[in-house]
Design a protein around this motif. Structure first.
Motif, PDB file in Angstrom:
ATOM      1  N   HIS A 172      52.307  -3.234  17.752  1.00  0.00           N
ATOM      2  CA  HIS A 172      53.751  -3.423  17.633  1.00  0.00           C
ATOM      3  C   HIS A 172      54.019  -4.426  16.519  1.00  0.00           C
ATOM      4  CE1 HIS A 172      54.786  -1.244  21.347  1.00  0.00           C
ATOM      5  NE2 HIS A 172      53.681  -1.772  21.837  1.00  0.00           N
ATOM      6  N   TYR A 190      51.738  -7.580  17.524  1.00  0.00           N
ATOM      7  CA  TYR A 190      51.200  -7.582  18.880  1.00  0.00           C
ATOM      8  C   TYR A 190      50.332  -6.343  19.066  1.00  0.00           C
ATOM      9  CZ  TYR A 190      54.424 -11.308  20.236  1.00  0.00           C
ATOM     10  OH  TYR A 190      55.092 -12.493  20.321  1.00  0.00           O
ATOM     11  N   SER A 191      49.200  -6.545  19.759  1.00  0.00           N
ATOM     12  CA  SER A 191      48.316  -5.443  20.100  1.00  0.00           C
ATOM     13  C   SER A 191      48.108  -5.455  21.613  1.00  0.00           C
ATOM     14  CB  SER A 191      46.968  -5.585  19.384  1.00  0.00           C
ATOM     15  OG  SER A 191      46.090  -4.550  19.774  1.00  0.00           O
ATOM     16  N   ASN A 192      48.630  -4.431  22.265  1.00  0.00           N
ATOM     17  CA  ASN A 192      48.577  -4.338  23.730  1.00  0.00           C
ATOM     18  C   ASN A 192      49.182  -5.563  24.400  1.00  0.00           C
ATOM     19  OD1 ASN A 192      47.336  -1.847  23.536  1.00  0.00           O
ATOM     20  ND2 ASN A 192      45.273  -2.692  23.709  1.00  0.00           N
ATOM     21  N   GLY A 193      50.266  -6.070  23.803  1.00  0.00           N
ATOM     22  CA  GLY A 193      50.978  -7.199  24.375  1.00  0.00           C
ATOM     23  C   GLY A 193      50.449  -8.557  23.993  1.00  0.00           C
ATOM     24  N   VAL A 194      49.384  -8.634  23.193  1.00  0.00           N
ATOM     25  CA  VAL A 194      48.780  -9.911  22.786  1.00  0.00           C
ATOM     26  C   VAL A 194      49.070 -10.139  21.313  1.00  0.00           C
ATOM     27  CG1 VAL A 194      46.639 -11.245  22.631  1.00  0.00           C
ATOM     28  CG2 VAL A 194      46.971  -9.623  24.512  1.00  0.00           C
ATOM     29  N   SER A 195      49.494 -11.367  20.963  1.00  0.00           N
ATOM     30  CA  SER A 195      49.800 -11.692  19.574  1.00  0.00           C
ATOM     31  C   SER A 195      48.520 -11.673  18.743  1.00  0.00           C
ATOM     32  CB  SER A 195      50.478 -13.064  19.504  1.00  0.00           C
ATOM     33  OG  SER A 195      50.751 -13.421  18.160  1.00  0.00           O
ATOM     34  N   SER A 238      56.068   0.847  16.272  1.00  0.00           N
ATOM     35  CA  SER A 238      54.933   0.977  17.197  1.00  0.00           C
ATOM     36  C   SER A 238      53.974   2.025  16.652  1.00  0.00           C
ATOM     37  CB  SER A 238      55.412   1.375  18.594  1.00  0.00           C
ATOM     38  OG  SER A 238      56.226   0.358  19.154  1.00  0.00           O
ATOM     39  N   SER A 258      61.584  -2.799  14.524  1.00  0.00           N
ATOM     40  CA  SER A 258      60.369  -2.680  15.337  1.00  0.00           C
ATOM     41  C   SER A 258      59.682  -1.364  15.020  1.00  0.00           C
ATOM     42  CB  SER A 258      60.683  -2.756  16.827  1.00  0.00           C
ATOM     43  OG  SER A 258      61.294  -3.994  17.158  1.00  0.00           O
ATOM     44  N   SER A 289      44.369   1.522  21.209  1.00  0.00           N
ATOM     45  CA  SER A 289      45.350   0.449  21.391  1.00  0.00           C
ATOM     46  C   SER A 289      46.649   0.832  20.686  1.00  0.00           C
ATOM     47  CB  SER A 289      44.823  -0.882  20.838  1.00  0.00           C
ATOM     48  OG  SER A 289      44.622  -0.795  19.437  1.00  0.00           O
ATOM     49  N   THR A 290      47.699   0.054  20.994  1.00  0.00           N
ATOM     50  CA  THR A 290      49.013   0.239  20.392  1.00  0.00           C
ATOM     51  C   THR A 290      49.415  -1.043  19.675  1.00  0.00           C
ATOM     52  OG1 THR A 290      49.692   1.818  22.084  1.00  0.00           O
ATOM     53  CG2 THR A 290      51.437   0.784  20.797  1.00  0.00           C
TER      54      THR A 290
END
Length: 527
Positions: free
Chosen positions: A413, A373-378, A342, A340, A410-411
């Motif tokens: 992952h 994933y970007s801010n929890g969205v695929s 980030s 992983s 944004s973050t």
């Protein structure tokens, strides 16, 4: 008439004491399935001495009044009275609590090792430090722990962090806190034995009969606690707890199904006759729908399933299973894992960056499991121009390159599954138990027409110095991977055993071949 009057007086005194202080005992066991497949359990044994008060420290010079307990642990009560302790908390834990995967524990005191803290009122007769020393020595002998080592060099008074969990009596004097920890102290069988002696039913009946030391100390994490506090208008409460985190997958052939017998290797044959309440609570996983719980004689409330041990049929063996689940997969193990990364973009503009992973062949990627994933969205559209050269065992490493798009503020992952192959025993380093260091990933932000990589400190570059537009590399921290490690002592054991057998056999055979045996006849002595 004289004996009759004495008997009546004794009965009257006993009845008066029983009306003044009554005792209650409650026991409970909580099961909580965790998201990583493990199972958290908590035993709680609560004794309430109604109408009782902590000892006023101003009376330490006087002879203490006699204490009569029926359920309340006498050995602990004598220590509390001797040192005038208002509130006491003792925990002994082994292992590291994983907040990321296990969440918050039911009992907050999960620090590794021993932790002791107590609130005591000030007294002119005996100082708080003197009583603190006697308290830790008394508890050290009672629970077979090294609490006597909590001397002045390890004792603090962090009143902001360790607030009283109960009430502090208003005696006209202030209360002081003493706190100490021993990170190297661990819980074992010699600590569990005196812990069980404080229970009214010991470990013979009720929920306490499930406290099997062979299984408890085989858990991934385990710890016991002793908590004493004063509740205003109620009395003194003693709460004994034992927490554990088990791995049911080890006992159920790759499934996370569990039961009382599979976890503790025991069932409940009889309920504790002294307990006012005895119940087992099982948390229902929120993300699961097909969960089977047996037996079906339970009630449901607030996301928990409740079993009344006193009314349940015996022997009682509670089980929980996932019928639709074939096999539970861990997030990481010695053969599989997940890589992983980030990346956070703090700028208000979209940035593109190249991403490089150069891994040795001992970590092989499953490229089909790549997720973004970007801010929890695929967001699969945020990765492009993927270049992948797989590794060849013992020949070349893995090379993975891609272009990542980072949205503003944004973050991102990025993760993918990896496999860790088995190495030859000659390929392990001398410190194989430490693990293998993996190289860092390299990120290179791509430049725009209005961007520059000139050092901002060079406001006035010298003549002839051209402002180069070279990309700047950014490196991630290195990783430490745990690979399957053989037992390197086995070859030594085999050599020692083989040499011993050869020496014995050779010695006996050589002795038989080289020694000359002569028959000597001994004539009887003449009469």
């Amino acid at each position: 008439m004289f004996w009759r009057n004495n008997i009546l007086a004794v009965l009257l005194l006993c009845c008066t004491w029983c009306l003044a202080t009554s005792e209650e005992f409650h026991e409970a066991l909580t099961f909580r399935p965790l998201q990583d497949g493990r199972l958290a359990t908590r035993f709680t044994f609560t004794t309430l001495l109604r109408g009782a008060y902590p000892r006023d420290p101003s009376t330490l010079q006087e002879e203490d009044e006699s204490q009569h307990y029926a359920i309340f642990p006498l050995a602990l009560g004598q220590v509390l009275r001797e040192y005038a302790v208002t509130e006491l908390h003792l925990t002994l834990n082994a292992g590291k609590w994983d907040y990321d995967h296990w969440g918050y524990p039911d009992e907050p005191g999960v620090g590794t090792g021993a932790e002791l803290w107590a609130w005591m009122g000030e007294s002119a007769a005996r100082s708080v430090d003197e009583r603190w020393k006697g308290l830790r020595n008394a508890l050290s002998g009672q629970f077979c722990a090294s609490l006597g080592s909590l001397d002045e060099q390890r004792t603090t008074s962090p009143e902001l962090t360790f607030r009283p969990e109960g009430s502090l009596p208003q005696w006209g004097t202030t209360h002081q806190l003493r706190h100490g920890t021993l990170p190297s102290e661990h819980v074992c069988t010699e600590n569990l034995t005196p812990f069980l002696k404080l229970l009214p039913c010991k470990s013979l009946t009720g929920i306490a009969s499930l406290l099997n030391p062979h299984r408890l100390f085989d858990a991934d994490w385990h710890g016991l606690g002793v908590h004493v506090r004063y509740l205003e208008n109620e009395g003194i409460e003693v709460r004994l707890s034992f927490q554990s985190v088990f791995d049911p997958v080890r006992y159920s052939n790759g499934r996370r199904d569990w039961s009382l017998r599979s976890v503790f290797d025991r069932v409940i044959d009889r309920s504790c006759p002294i307990a006012h309440s005895s119940e087992i609570r099982v948390a229902i996983p929120k993300e699961e729908t097909a969960v089977a719980i047996t037996p079906d004689s339970y009630t449901t409330h607030a996301g928990f399933v409740y079993f009344n041990v006193s009314n349940a049929s015996k022997p009682l063996d509670i089980s929980m299973s996932w019928p639709d689940e074939q096999k539970f997969e861990y997030g990481s193990s010695q053969s599989r894992g997940r890589l992983s990364v980030s990346i956070t973009n703090h700028m208000p503009i979209t940035i593109q960056t190249s991403y490089l992973e150069s891994m040795p062949w001992l970590l092989q990627f499953y490229l089909h499991s790549l997720q973004i994933y970007s801010n929890g969205v695929s967001r699969d559209d945020l990765i492009s121009i993927v270049s992948y050269i797989p590794s060849v065992p013992h020949v070349r490493p893995t090379l993975f390159q891609a272009i990542l798009t980072l949205p503003p503020k944004s973050t991102l992952h990025l993760s993918m599954d990896v496999i860790k192959p088995f190495l030859r025993y000659t390929e392990h380093p001398p410190d194989a138990q430490r693990g293998w260091d993996l190289p860092p990933a390299v990120l290179v932000p791509l430049l725009h027409s209005n961007s520059s990589t000139l050092d901002p400190g060079l406001s006035n570059p010298p003549s002839g110095f051209e402002q180069l537009r070279l990309p700047r590399r950014m490196y991630t921290p290195v990783l430490l991977v745990d690979l399957a490690t053989p037992d390197f002592s086995m070859p030594y054991n085999v050599i020692i055993m083989s040499c011993t057998l050869i020496a014995l056999i050779f010695g006996m055979v050589f002795n038989l071949l080289t020694r000359k045996f002569t028959l000597i006849r001994v004539s009887p002595e003449p009469k």
